[in-house]
Design an enzyme around this catalytic site. Sequence first.
Site, PDB file in Angstrom:
ATOM      1  N   ARG A  14       0.821  -1.206   0.000  1.00 50.21           N
ATOM      2  CA  ARG A  14       0.000   0.000   0.000  1.00 50.21           C
ATOM      3  C   ARG A  14       0.864   1.270   0.000  1.00 50.21           C
ATOM      4  NH1 ARG A  14      -5.418  -0.762   1.189  1.00 50.21           N
ATOM      5  NH2 ARG A  14      -5.522   1.016   2.628  1.00 50.21           N
ATOM      6  N   ASP A 140      -2.671  11.825  10.134  1.00 50.36           N
ATOM      7  CA  ASP A 140      -3.983  11.628   9.528  1.00 50.36           C
ATOM      8  C   ASP A 140      -4.727  12.942   9.696  1.00 50.36           C
ATOM      9  OD1 ASP A 140      -6.876  10.861   9.238  1.00 50.36           O
ATOM     10  OD2 ASP A 140      -6.036   8.847   9.089  1.00 50.36           O
ATOM     11  N   TYR A 153      -8.215   5.615  17.638  1.00 52.30           N
ATOM     12  CA  TYR A 153      -7.299   5.860  16.514  1.00 52.30           C
ATOM     13  C   TYR A 153      -7.010   7.350  16.378  1.00 52.30           C
ATOM     14  CZ  TYR A 153      -5.859   6.525  11.651  1.00 52.30           C
ATOM     15  OH  TYR A 153      -5.198   6.916  10.520  1.00 52.30           O
TER      16      TYR A 153
END
Length: 246
Positions: A14, A140, A153
């Site tokens: 990925r 993120d 998360y």
Amino acid sequence: MSAPLALVTGGAQRIGAAICRHLHQRGFDIALHYRRSEAPARQLADALNAARADSCTLWQADLEQAEDIGRLGKQFLHRHSTLDLLVNNASGFAPTPIAGATEAQFDALLGSNLKGPYFLIQALLPALQPARGSIVNLVDIHAERPLRHFSAYCAAKAGLAALTRNLAVELGPRVRVNGIAPGAILWPEDEEGYDTAARERILAATPLERLGDPQDIARTVAFFALEAHFVTGQVLAVDGGLSLSI
């Protein structure tokens, strides 16, 4: 002269694999870390070594385990005295609705997304500092913007963003530390939390109205490592503008 060396965690597949390939094309030798994905890791290493002999080595470790991080650090320092670039790409991702989340789930997400990078940086400082190296952490956009049912998360990634800024101060001037906050680049491998309707909503909210490409992240890693010599402590969103809309 010897090629610069980059260690990429979670580099077998990925986005991690795209980072390894792109850095290799830019002239780096690659120390490719994996946890369980031995077969794709070996396949990628073989391809890179076929393109340039002895330019990729494999390093196995479970970065949620302190003992494994210590072992990896000692083995790496035994073989290499310097490290030019550390890319903390390995990550865990799973929903944890607060009503039923367990301590084990929380600890696993904290370990893979924050504790692992922290102690790996610590272990590799003796190689990063003499090289005046660079660290790039994969954060993120949801470190700052809530993602329903993924609170553990998001909390771990928020910690990684804070760690990026703090270590930029603590490790300067010898080591630069930056972060990349991807948006919708690749969908998760399972559909839990990202069914067809959710994916359509995300793309509709993205100003560029499409998924990104792993190469977008790989090129940004290379930018921080090779071109942004006066940049440290920054977390750059690579998200097609999604963070402007959520």
